[in-house]
Design a protein around this motif. Sequence first.
Motif, PDB file in Angstrom:
ATOM      1  N   ARG A 131     -54.960  15.030  -2.661  1.00 50.20           N
ATOM      2  CA  ARG A 131     -54.309  15.394  -3.924  1.00 50.20           C
ATOM      3  C   ARG A 131     -54.432  16.884  -4.189  1.00 50.20           C
ATOM      4  O   ARG A 131     -53.657  17.464  -4.936  1.00 50.20           O
ATOM      5  N   PHE A 132     -55.469  17.489  -3.618  1.00 47.95           N
ATOM      6  CA  PHE A 132     -55.726  18.906  -3.880  1.00 47.95           C
ATOM      7  C   PHE A 132     -55.437  19.767  -2.655  1.00 47.95           C
ATOM      8  O   PHE A 132     -54.929  20.871  -2.774  1.00 47.95           O
ATOM      9  N   TYR A 170     -68.222  14.367  -3.938  1.00 49.74           N
ATOM     10  CA  TYR A 170     -68.427  13.090  -3.256  1.00 49.74           C
ATOM     11  C   TYR A 170     -68.326  13.270  -1.738  1.00 49.74           C
ATOM     12  O   TYR A 170     -69.182  12.815  -0.981  1.00 49.74           O
ATOM     13  N   ARG A 185     -58.371   6.272   5.580  1.00 52.92           N
ATOM     14  CA  ARG A 185     -59.623   5.882   4.901  1.00 52.92           C
ATOM     15  C   ARG A 185     -59.378   4.729   3.924  1.00 52.92           C
ATOM     16  O   ARG A 185     -60.152   3.779   3.848  1.00 52.92           O
ATOM     17  N   ASP A 230     -61.495  16.718 -11.685  1.00 55.17           N
ATOM     18  CA  ASP A 230     -61.134  15.684 -10.696  1.00 55.17           C
ATOM     19  C   ASP A 230     -61.371  16.208  -9.284  1.00 55.17           C
ATOM     20  O   ASP A 230     -61.899  15.505  -8.415  1.00 55.17           O
ATOM     21  N   PHE A 231     -60.949  17.456  -9.064  1.00 54.78           N
ATOM     22  CA  PHE A 231     -61.120  18.054  -7.739  1.00 54.78           C
ATOM     23  C   PHE A 231     -62.610  18.177  -7.418  1.00 54.78           C
ATOM     24  O   PHE A 231     -63.066  17.833  -6.315  1.00 54.78           O
ATOM     25  N   LYS A 240     -59.458   8.698  -6.989  1.00 54.11           N
ATOM     26  CA  LYS A 240     -60.231   9.853  -7.468  1.00 54.11           C
ATOM     27  C   LYS A 240     -60.934  10.566  -6.321  1.00 54.11           C
ATOM     28  O   LYS A 240     -61.269  11.741  -6.420  1.00 54.11           O
ATOM     29  N   GLN A 241     -61.189   9.829  -5.238  1.00 56.05           N
ATOM     30  CA  GLN A 241     -61.871  10.450  -4.094  1.00 56.05           C
ATOM     31  C   GLN A 241     -60.887  11.096  -3.119  1.00 56.05           C
ATOM     32  O   GLN A 241     -61.299  11.674  -2.116  1.00 56.05           O
ATOM     33  N   CYS A 242     -59.603  10.984  -3.398  1.00 55.12           N
ATOM     34  CA  CYS A 242     -58.588  11.500  -2.465  1.00 55.12           C
ATOM     35  C   CYS A 242     -58.479  13.023  -2.554  1.00 55.12           C
ATOM     36  O   CYS A 242     -57.860  13.556  -3.476  1.00 55.12           O
ATOM     37  N   LEU A 243     -59.021  13.692  -1.589  1.00 56.97           N
ATOM     38  CA  LEU A 243     -58.927  15.156  -1.599  1.00 56.97           C
ATOM     39  C   LEU A 243     -57.533  15.640  -1.202  1.00 56.97           C
ATOM     40  O   LEU A 243     -57.196  16.800  -1.418  1.00 56.97           O
ATOM     41  N   ILE A 256     -55.406  11.547   6.657  1.00 53.69           N
ATOM     42  CA  ILE A 256     -56.834  11.183   6.661  1.00 53.69           C
ATOM     43  C   ILE A 256     -57.134  10.215   5.509  1.00 53.69           C
ATOM     44  O   ILE A 256     -57.777   9.183   5.689  1.00 53.69           O
ATOM     45  N   ASP A 257     -56.640  10.549   4.309  1.00 48.92           N
ATOM     46  CA  ASP A 257     -56.884   9.675   3.153  1.00 48.92           C
ATOM     47  C   ASP A 257     -56.240   8.304   3.353  1.00 48.92           C
ATOM     48  O   ASP A 257     -56.818   7.273   2.989  1.00 48.92           O
ATOM     49  N   MET A 316     -63.067  15.808   4.729  1.00 51.73           N
ATOM     50  CA  MET A 316     -62.505  14.508   4.335  1.00 51.73           C
ATOM     51  C   MET A 316     -62.726  13.425   5.384  1.00 51.73           C
ATOM     52  O   MET A 316     -62.735  12.238   5.055  1.00 51.73           O
ATOM     53  N   ALA A 375     -64.151  14.783  -6.531  1.00 48.46           N
ATOM     54  CA  ALA A 375     -63.789  14.318  -5.188  1.00 48.46           C
ATOM     55  C   ALA A 375     -64.494  15.150  -4.115  1.00 48.46           C
ATOM     56  O   ALA A 375     -64.961  14.615  -3.104  1.00 48.46           O
ATOM     57  N   LEU A 376     -64.574  16.439  -4.337  1.00 51.34           N
ATOM     58  CA  LEU A 376     -65.202  17.318  -3.342  1.00 51.34           C
ATOM     59  C   LEU A 376     -66.713  17.084  -3.272  1.00 51.34           C
ATOM     60  O   LEU A 376     -67.303  17.022  -2.185  1.00 51.34           O
TER      61      LEU A 376
END
Lengths: 425, 360
Positions: free
Chosen positions: A366-367, B191, A380, B184-185, A361-364, A376-377, B146, B188-189
């Motif tokens: 994905r977007f 955070y 991490r 969801d975006f 869910k914290q993986c940016l 980077i993800d 990130m 994550a952002l």
Amino acid sequence: MIFSDRQYAVSMEQANKLKAALGHVHKDNEKHERLRKIEAKALESQVSDIEREIADYELLKSGSVSFTESFSLGDLPRVLIQARIAQGLSQTDLAERLRMKPQQVQRYEATEYMSASLSRIIEVADALHVRVSQSFSSAQAPAENALYAWSDAGDVDWSRFPLREMAKRGWIRGANLAEAARSYFFSAAGPQFATALHRKKVRSGNAPDEFSLLAWQARVLEIARIECEAKDIGEFQLNDSWLSELVVLTRDHDGPIKARECLKRNGIVLVVEPHLPGTYLDGAAMLSPAGHPVVALTLRYDRLDNFWFVLFHELGHVFLHLFTALRLDFFDEEDGTGNDYVENEADKFALDRLIPEVLWKQCLSRFALTEEAILIDAERIGVDPSIIAGRIRKERGNYQMFNNLIGSGSVRSQFWRIENDSHAR
Amino acid sequence: MIVTPDSYVPSLRWRQGEYQALASLSDVAKSRVIPFIVIPEIEFDFEEWCDKKTMQEHLEPFPRRFKDKWGMRPAWIDIHPKVQSQKMDDGKLPIAYVFDELSVLGNKAVPVTSLDATAAINAAVAKIVKRDGRGLGLRLRIEHVMKPGCKTALDALILASGVTPDQVDLIVDLGAPNYQPYTDFADALIYALSLLGDLSVFRSYVLMGSAYPETVPLDKPGGELPRHDWLFYKTFVGMLGPSMRVPNYGDYTIVNPEFTPKDMRLIKAGGKVVYTLPASWFIRKGGAFRDSPTQMHDHCKTIVSSGNFRGASFSDGDSYIDQCAKHLKGPSTLSYWKRVAINHHITHVLDDLAMTALAA
């Protein structure tokens, strides 16, 4: 549907009453013609339904219906009821055969086996000698989540196996390949293979060739048996806490081949065997005759993302399903749809073990959808970038993205290299 | 640089259609707009297979034109990463040249740098910041945010630039991400941004991005495309905790950030009008513009009669659409239609922000 002779008699009586009523309506001149027609039509429909049920029951009772054909899993409840009637068994007779109360069989049939567990359905199918399978003779047949279960080795038509391919791969030889195949199966998988091992749950979007599946499984079990006999395999415990070691290996250049050693230490045999023609298998999970879990992969796609996902999916079956009362083997084809609870559980197991949900869910990336973001993800989280790239491709339904990150061409060579080295020694 | 909660930050490439759109805004609109200007890469000459201009030729018109079109209003000025390290004829870096020239002409622009910039660029920016005393713009890409070491790198850059956070405008540039699912975006952002510490220490804070596609996935005669960037922004703000700073909204108007000039000998660009609506872009598309420029009258007529038209007086762009629909104005050029669409878009976003502020 008519379930018993008693219901048959009641239905006959009801049909006669309805026919009499219909005759009366036709003669009733006092009613308006339009009303008379409506009433007659309704009665005709009821008579027709009952007569069809009566005809079905009479046909089944006549003994002229054969149940050697294959049926889809969805048709199974109906087939089981029809098979009982066709064999001249009452609900009580079947209950006795299954050592249960007649009321239980009545309940099963009244709910079309919706209230029965899968293991119970298999037991009923065995008792009635119904072979449950997708119709592998028809490419049009829906094969999704098929369940295969042969009850008797005598049912096996050895000539239908992929004999040429088996010979080409060096599994069998001789003038009579069908006989050679029979011997091969008994030596590779043990004498009970048809009854115990050929209980497969197949996740598939195609109609796989059942004989090819079985041949492949026999080969896998043969390799697994040799591995187990080497006696350096660890003891398997139903505890998946060591899987984090496997996740760390995803970042290793030789991760896939090292994964085989890691599994071995923990009591699981990893077999790599290319799929046979007529199947689209990615992997399977089963138990070896010696009782060790066996995970088999075909490496149909030579990609890191696919390797790790399929491996963890099969491990999901090992930890969640292989030791349940169903005693099934799990065969997975990639195109299978997502409507099956067991497969969805194995999918979730794979996704969560590779990347825990909270981290995903914290993986940016994905977007952001850039290679830089994925790298980077991956750093991490501590997994290979192919895991993230592959998951995003699947999530977005776009398999053209991130072709540079999915580790194409880097899995098969690891296993073939090791095998070549061992042959050289 | 005063950025109020209802200020809007359009990111503009400073091509003709874009600066004309900016210049033709009403004064009321201009007072709420702070453009984030990125001087674009040099156009490529596909016939000669080389850049059309030298860096000197490319940049020379900028300072005067910026002064003419935007005057003494505030703006951020950045240089496209592809050309930011090139040299002017006298060896200066482009950012140094632009601000040296502007300091003579007079302006209120703020220079921008980022964690991608070289030490030489950062040194040049630090010099401008010290001389002009208007602070520093810092553009963070989503990949910067990130990285686990982002806060440390950011603190170091601010220190090296000779400023304190209260003199820094933080611009988080999402580029053109996939925005869905919004929650969801946003999760994550939020955070990732929370790892940067207290964002209220910065002078201003902007969240910028684009949902306008590189290629419009609509067949003739067009249809609607969701304004995911705006819809996401509203979701994002709604999910912020009570103590978290609300960023200003920024977007790339109706241009995808990856937009690059193409070999026009090979392209027959279609006639197109983009009309911004509260949650989508209403896009009218026709055949090749050069083959049939008059198609623009019909596109405008469709917009005017769609029930979504804001009226001729809403913006300069709307006025042109209205007049073109009535055949009182000609089909003009494709560059002009970009001006029309961006002018309407900016005015519309200002309205969106005002409505959102009222609803809050």
